[in-house]
Design an enzyme around this catalytic site. Structure first.
Site, PDB file in Angstrom:
ATOM      1  N   HIS A 149       0.813  -1.219   0.000  1.00  0.00           N
ATOM      2  CA  HIS A 149       0.000   0.000   0.000  1.00  0.00           C
ATOM      3  C   HIS A 149       0.847   1.270   0.000  1.00  0.00           C
ATOM      4  CE1 HIS A 149       0.390  -0.192   4.525  1.00  0.00           C
ATOM      5  NE2 HIS A 149       0.454   1.117   4.363  1.00  0.00           N
ATOM      6  N   ASP A 179       0.060  -7.510   1.196  1.00  0.00           N
ATOM      7  CA  ASP A 179       0.508  -6.140   1.468  1.00  0.00           C
ATOM      8  C   ASP A 179       2.032  -6.058   1.503  1.00  0.00           C
ATOM      9  OD1 ASP A 179       0.246  -3.449   1.824  1.00  0.00           O
ATOM     10  OD2 ASP A 179      -0.140  -3.553   3.979  1.00  0.00           O
ATOM     11  N   SER A 259       4.731   2.562   7.848  1.00  0.00           N
ATOM     12  CA  SER A 259       4.382   1.396   7.037  1.00  0.00           C
ATOM     13  C   SER A 259       5.546   0.959   6.156  1.00  0.00           C
ATOM     14  CB  SER A 259       3.167   1.706   6.165  1.00  0.00           C
ATOM     15  OG  SER A 259       2.027   1.900   6.956  1.00  0.00           O
TER      16      SER A 259
END
Length: 414
Positions: A149, A179, A259
């Protein structure tokens, strides 16, 4: 009896006469008792002294033995002190520096510096937006792991190194459902992080997060906490996919921008890839366990090496069946007949006509093994299937109407 004999008898009797008094006898008895008491006290004192001397001698001997075995003899040098082991420097693999002894724990500050040298800031340009995240080096030739993402829909990917160097990156491959993505910058001499083992983690283990919350302004922020849980199942729903993922939970503070960054143990080894946080609560961050993540990352890298980017790297493998888990002894009806499941596994409810399973697997089959690994429920079946790559011939063991058999299927693209 003559008078002379009588006088001798009287003299003899007089020589054997004695005088007895009750109070005198009590005094004699008291003196004798006191003498006996003193003798007993003396004996008790001698015995107690011997016992105490023996006890302290044993204690001293035990203490000296313990000190010598724990710290080494003060007069001798241990093998660890005589032999100095060298390991490559994390920032320069060609250089060597002394490693720490087994008894020593790495200093947290030095561990964090090592992690930072391997962490990068990722900035992404899209057609209608931009964003940023974190990544870390997998190898010294420029391969970087991150979240999908972070780079999803990217037109341009720019990577900033810890020393401030900025380089453009290219996409290597990704799997949206996991992911996870791999990008690459031009060849150079970079500092990869050591990969740990997330399968042996326990709640309470140290967790260190390094990332870029807020982009460049929060670059290389470090937080420290513990592993809060090791097997959290999270439902991940995006526009293009839905999946359930096993996660590590940590109370090390993470925020948007972390992230794709590494979650490390106290030795600086990667134990997870940070992917999200619980927005409604503080101290609830989540990371993909590195042991699980590396299966996907290795598939991506192998796909890149062998030219299968579109098939291996971007999709999960599939065999074209749907179903649910079944337990041993559970009863089910098939073709107006009732059967009892002989083993746990994946119960097939539907087979797609345009899949590799068509003609080899039937509705009602119970899949109980993937490539020789026993599967007992839906999660274990998915885990073993996702270890396979697209185009691979996979061997399945199954039960069909009580009979055990083996089939081989070429897995396709989901």
């Amino acid at each position: 009896m003559s008078e002379k004999q009588n006088n001798q008898f009287k003299n003899s009797a007089q020589s054997y006469s004695f005088y007895w008094n009750y109070n005198d006898q009590l005094a004699i008895d008291r003196r004798e008792k006191e003498k006996k008491g003193k003798r007993k006290l003396l004996i008790y004192g001698i015995v107690l002294t011997v016992v105490l001397v023996a006890f302290f001698a044993l204690f001293a001997t035990t203490f000296l033995w313990f000190m010598q075995n724990s710290n080494g003899s003060p007069e001798e040098t241990s093998p660890q002190e005589e032999t100095q082991v060298t390991t490559p420097s994390p920032t320069n693999p060609d250089a060597s520096e002394p490693s720490t002894t087994p008894q020593e724990k790495p200093n947290t500050a030095s561990v964090v510096e090592k992690i930072k040298a391997s962490v990068v800031l990722i900035e992404v340009g899209r057609s209608d937006s931009s964003g940023s995240g974190t990544g870390f080096f997998l190898s010294d030739d420029g391969y970087i792991a991150t979240n999908y993402h972070v780079v999803e829909g990217a037109i341009q990917i720019r990577v900033t190194l810890y020393d401030g160097t900025v380089k453009n990156a290219e996409m290597v491959g990704y799997r949206a459902e996991d992911d996870l993505a791999v990008i690459k910058i031009p060849n150079g001499k970079y500092s990869p992080l050591a990969i740990g083992n997330s399968d042996i983690l326990m709640a309470g283990d140290v967790a260190i997060a390094v990332g870029n919350p807020g982009g460049a302004e929060g670059g290389w922020t470090t937080t420290k906490g513990i592993v809060s849980a090791t097997n959290r199942i999270l439902s991940v729903e995006e526009a293009a996919y839905f999946s359930e993922m096993k996660m590590l939970q940590t109370d090390a503070q993470v925020n948007p921008g972390n992230s794709g960054g590494p979650l490390c143990n106290e030795n600086g080894e990667v134990i997870g890839i940070i992917t999200r946080k619980m927005s409604d609560y503080e101290g609830m961050g989540y990371a993909i366990p590195i042991t699980d993540a590396m299966r996907t990352i290795d598939a991506i890298l192998e796909g890149r090496l062998y030219g299968f980017v579109s098939s291996v790297s971007k999709s999960r493998p599939k065999i074209g069946i749907t179903g649910s888990e079944i337990t041993k002894g559970e009863r089910f009806t098939l073709g107006n007949r009732e059967y009892t499941a002989p083993a746990p596994g994946f119960f097939v409810l539907e087979v797609s006509t345009n899949s590799g399973a068509y003609g080899k697997i039937q509705v009602g089959d119970i899949l109980c093994s993937v490539n020789g690994v026993t599967v007992t429920n839906l999660e274990s079946f998915k885990n073993e299937l996702y270890k396979c790559y697209v185009g691979q011939t996979v061997t399945f063991e199954l039960y069909r109407r009580g009979q055990k058999m083996t089939v081989q299927i070429i897995v396709g693209v989901s």
